[in-house]
Design a protein around this motif. Structure first.
Motif, short mmCIF file in Angstrom:
data_model
loop_
_atom_site.label_atom_id
_atom_site.label_comp_id
_atom_site.label_asym_id
_atom_site.label_seq_id
_atom_site.Cartn_x
_atom_site.Cartn_y
_atom_site.Cartn_z
N PHE A 35 1.05 -1.00 -0.08
CA PHE A 35 -0.07 0.40 0.02
C PHE A 35 0.78 1.57 -0.08
CE2 PHE A 35 -2.92 3.13 1.29
CZ PHE A 35 -3.82 2.89 0.87
N VAL A 36 1.85 1.33 0.89
CA VAL A 36 2.62 2.70 0.66
C VAL A 36 3.77 2.10 0.29
CG1 VAL A 36 4.82 3.33 1.93
CG2 VAL A 36 2.63 2.34 3.27
N LEU A 37 4.08 1.97 -0.79
CA LEU A 37 4.74 1.41 -2.28
C LEU A 37 3.76 1.95 -3.16
CD1 LEU A 37 7.10 0.99 -4.27
CD2 LEU A 37 6.28 -1.38 -4.11
N ALA A 38 2.16 1.41 -3.41
CA ALA A 38 1.28 2.32 -4.34
C ALA A 38 1.25 3.60 -4.40
CB ALA A 38 0.38 2.14 -4.20
N VAL A 39 0.80 4.39 -2.79
CA VAL A 39 0.64 5.59 -2.54
C VAL A 39 2.27 6.64 -2.56
CG1 VAL A 39 0.53 7.95 -0.75
CG2 VAL A 39 -0.48 5.37 -0.50
N ASN A 40 2.87 5.71 -2.74
CA ASN A 40 4.55 6.62 -2.70
C ASN A 40 5.24 6.87 -4.84
OD1 ASN A 40 7.13 7.24 -2.51
ND2 ASN A 40 7.65 5.94 -4.05
N LEU A 65 -8.81 0.83 3.89
CA LEU A 65 -8.44 1.93 3.82
C LEU A 65 -7.88 2.08 2.90
CD1 LEU A 65 -6.42 3.73 5.86
CD2 LEU A 65 -4.30 2.04 5.04
N TRP A 66 -8.44 3.58 2.71
CA TRP A 66 -8.85 4.46 0.89
C TRP A 66 -8.01 4.81 1.00
CZ3 TRP A 66 -11.43 2.85 -2.64
CH2 TRP A 66 -12.74 1.68 -2.18
N CYS A 67 -7.74 5.13 -0.03
CA CYS A 67 -6.10 6.66 -0.78
C CYS A 67 -6.75 7.11 -1.88
CB CYS A 67 -4.72 6.09 -0.58
SG CYS A 67 -3.52 7.81 -1.13
N GLU A 68 -6.63 8.78 -2.00
CA GLU A 68 -7.35 9.33 -3.48
C GLU A 68 -5.84 10.35 -3.59
OE1 GLU A 68 -10.87 11.11 -4.73
OE2 GLU A 68 -10.54 12.19 -2.47
N VAL A 69 -5.31 10.50 -4.57
CA VAL A 69 -4.79 11.43 -4.84
C VAL A 69 -5.12 11.80 -5.59
CG1 VAL A 69 -1.95 12.15 -5.66
CG2 VAL A 69 -2.58 10.19 -4.07
N THR A 70 -4.62 13.05 -5.23
CA THR A 70 -4.87 14.48 -6.47
C THR A 70 -3.84 15.65 -7.19
OG1 THR A 70 -6.43 16.33 -5.94
CG2 THR A 70 -8.05 14.25 -6.43
N ASP A 71 -4.35 15.69 -8.52
CA ASP A 71 -3.54 16.45 -9.02
C ASP A 71 -3.69 17.91 -10.75
OD1 ASP A 71 -3.35 16.00 -12.06
OD2 ASP A 71 -2.32 14.15 -11.43
N CYS A 104 -2.71 -2.82 -5.06
CA CYS A 104 -4.77 -2.55 -5.17
C CYS A 104 -5.44 -3.63 -4.55
CB CYS A 104 -4.60 -0.66 -4.64
SG CYS A 104 -2.69 -0.28 -3.17
N ASP A 105 -6.59 -3.68 -4.30
CA ASP A 105 -7.64 -4.09 -4.13
C ASP A 105 -9.14 -3.59 -5.30
OD1 ASP A 105 -6.82 -6.66 -2.80
OD2 ASP A 105 -7.28 -4.82 -0.98
N HIS A 106 -8.31 -1.85 -5.45
CA HIS A 106 -10.02 -1.13 -5.29
C HIS A 106 -8.88 0.65 -6.14
CE1 HIS A 106 -13.29 0.34 -7.34
NE2 HIS A 106 -12.76 1.32 -6.26
N VAL A 107 -8.71 0.45 -8.15
CA VAL A 107 -8.16 1.61 -8.37
C VAL A 107 -9.01 2.31 -9.50
CG1 VAL A 107 -6.21 2.56 -9.42
CG2 VAL A 107 -6.24 0.29 -8.25
N THR A 108 -9.34 3.69 -9.27
CA THR A 108 -10.56 4.19 -9.95
C THR A 108 -9.56 5.46 -10.14
OG1 THR A 108 -12.53 3.66 -8.41
CG2 THR A 108 -12.56 5.05 -9.77
N THR A 119 -7.58 6.93 -6.88
CA THR A 119 -8.98 6.40 -5.50
C THR A 119 -8.59 4.50 -6.11
OG1 THR A 119 -10.18 8.83 -5.92
CG2 THR A 119 -10.01 6.34 -4.44
N PHE A 120 -7.58 4.29 -4.50
CA PHE A 120 -7.10 3.44 -4.37
C PHE A 120 -7.17 2.15 -2.77
CE2 PHE A 120 -3.52 5.65 -4.56
CZ PHE A 120 -2.25 5.20 -3.72
N SER A 121 -7.67 1.17 -3.16
CA SER A 121 -7.77 0.79 -0.76
C SER A 121 -7.08 -0.50 -1.14
CB SER A 121 -9.16 0.42 -1.36
OG SER A 121 -10.22 -0.51 -1.74
N ALA A 122 -6.54 -1.00 0.37
CA ALA A 122 -6.71 -2.45 0.76
C ALA A 122 -7.26 -2.83 1.86
CB ALA A 122 -5.50 -1.99 1.06
N VAL A 123 -7.99 -4.20 1.25
CA VAL A 123 -8.59 -4.87 3.20
C VAL A 123 -7.35 -4.46 3.85
CG1 VAL A 123 -9.96 -6.46 3.29
CG2 VAL A 123 -9.75 -6.07 0.91
#
Length: 129
Positions: A35-40, A65-71, A104-108, A119-123
């Motif tokens: 998850f941290v690698l994906a965020v990075n 656990l969800w993360c959303e990154v926007t630019d 990740c389990d879900h990526v949009t 936006t992506f998540s990990a169970v």
């Protein structure tokens, strides 16, 4: 749980904060590392290709656990978002979104000429006792 803006010089600090928050929510071991690698990868993409900065939100909801990154960059090139094939060995980039899809389990991904949002998540696996 966490909301932050970032730019080139803040990626490492933000990655550490994400790691601590994700561990605090229950991600452990390889799931935490992935998850941290994906965020990075996604925040690095925002810095390098999305205008040099972005915004990150991290939250837990319904066992994920969800993360959303926007630019506010120029968006992804036409036809690029649909590819789930790995980049060729000759490509010098293009691995960040592909890797995030694998880890990740879900990526949009939503992209336009006004920016990109990933936006992506990990169970979060519940401990058994």
């Amino acid at each position: 749980m966490l909301a932050a803006t970032f730019a080139r010089g803040r990626v490492t600090v933000l990655r550490r904060a994400i790691s601590a928050c994700a561990a605090g929510e229950g991600l452990r071991g390889k799931r935490l590392e992935d998850f941290v690698l994906a965020v990075n990868e996604i925040i690095t993409n925002a810095v390098l290709h999305g205008g040099g900065s972005g915004r990150l939100r991290l939250w837990a909801q319904q066992g994920r656990l969800w993360c959303e990154v926007t630019d506010h960059g120029p968006g992804l090139p036409p036809g690029w978002m649909g590819s789930s094939r790995p980049p060729s060995g000759h490509d010098t980039g293009g691995r960040g979104l592909w890797l995030t899809r694998m880890l990740c389990d879900h990526v949009t991904i939503v992209s336009s000429p006004g920016g990109t949002s990933v936006t992506f998540s990990a169970v979060i696996e519940q401990a058994t006792g």
